[in-house]
Design an enzyme around this catalytic site. Sequence first.
Site, short mmCIF file in Angstrom:
data_model
loop_
_atom_site.label_atom_id
_atom_site.label_comp_id
_atom_site.label_asym_id
_atom_site.label_seq_id
_atom_site.Cartn_x
_atom_site.Cartn_y
_atom_site.Cartn_z
N GLU A 1 0.82 -1.21 0.00
CA GLU A 1 0.00 0.00 0.00
C GLU A 1 0.85 1.26 0.00
O GLU A 1 0.54 2.24 -0.69
CB GLU A 1 -0.94 0.00 1.21
CG GLU A 1 -2.14 -0.91 1.08
CD GLU A 1 -1.81 -2.39 1.27
OE1 GLU A 1 -2.69 -3.24 1.04
OE2 GLU A 1 -0.66 -2.69 1.66
N HIS B 1 -10.16 -6.69 8.85
CA HIS B 1 -10.75 -6.27 7.58
C HIS B 1 -12.07 -5.51 7.75
O HIS B 1 -12.73 -5.22 6.75
CB HIS B 1 -11.06 -7.50 6.71
CG HIS B 1 -9.90 -8.38 6.45
ND1 HIS B 1 -9.49 -9.35 7.35
CD2 HIS B 1 -9.04 -8.45 5.41
CE1 HIS B 1 -8.44 -9.99 6.86
NE2 HIS B 1 -8.13 -9.45 5.70
#
Length: 323
Positions: free
Chosen positions: A60, A129
């Site tokens: 990321e 998540h």
Amino acid sequence: MSAVTYREALREGMRTALANDERVFLMGEDVGQYGGCFAVSLGLLEEFGAERVRDTPLSESAFVGAGIGAAIAGQRPIVEIMTANFSLLALDQILNNAATLSHMSGGQFNVPLVIRMTTGAGRQLAAQHSHSLEAWYAHIPGLRVVTPATVADAAGMLLTALEDPDPVLIFEHAGLFTLPGELPDGPTPVDLDTAMLMRAGGDVTVVTHGAGVHTCLEAAESLADTADLEVIDLRTLRPLDEVTVLESVGRTGRLVVVEEAWRSGGIGAELAARVAEHAFWDLDAPVERVATAEVPIPYAKHLETAALPSVEDVIEAVRRVTR
């Protein structure tokens, strides 16, 4: 008008942006050949090619940094991060670079970057998540933070965000991906500066965003015979449209804030503070906040459900302010 789902509206917004501006490209993990972790970008690789729809390594920090560089160089990148939790791996890039470069350069460099990420729980994907971190990013000057709750906003917010000279973060709630709705043929940009009145009412102001909009509308319908709720979708968390909220509280005298995020330091806390500062004498009852339980989101379904704000939670909060 076309009948589509929230997921399809997100895709249509990207398709429109890619078709209308050659500077726009999409990049992220599995956005190309796989069609996106949540199938949002399905088919875009075949339609626009690998130069415009780019699969990235699982880093990321690296691909958000690449997006920042591309934005500075004049492109209009759409960077997809799989979930809000994973955005923390790029927090240095988002906070220390994207949000600050315009200020630190005296306005010489803008960062017209759009970062999309999935937020929210309800899918048994456990704590890694499922967290809603919008309030963290709404704390940061230099960013715009938006939360589409409807099919029309799912498509239109992206188009408006791409016109912004500064970075925009779009939080897309995974629980809304199958939400049906109608989308105008050829989606157009929408207003990101003004909250939306979803339901007019005179007894209680209920302010929320994202998936909470639908929870609150359901609660309003359940209470229709006993309390007339005014439901406001904030749409944008930074900058907040406090004017719409204050005007509504001035009419109703009561405020309930609902968010799928932890209560401490959240958007509800910010709104409660602003109403106390600017509309204290309009209040006929203390502000009520409905939020996620202050625990990492559990995996077990019954525990996950218990941790999240429910229609019943909103109803109980409304009853407390109307006693």
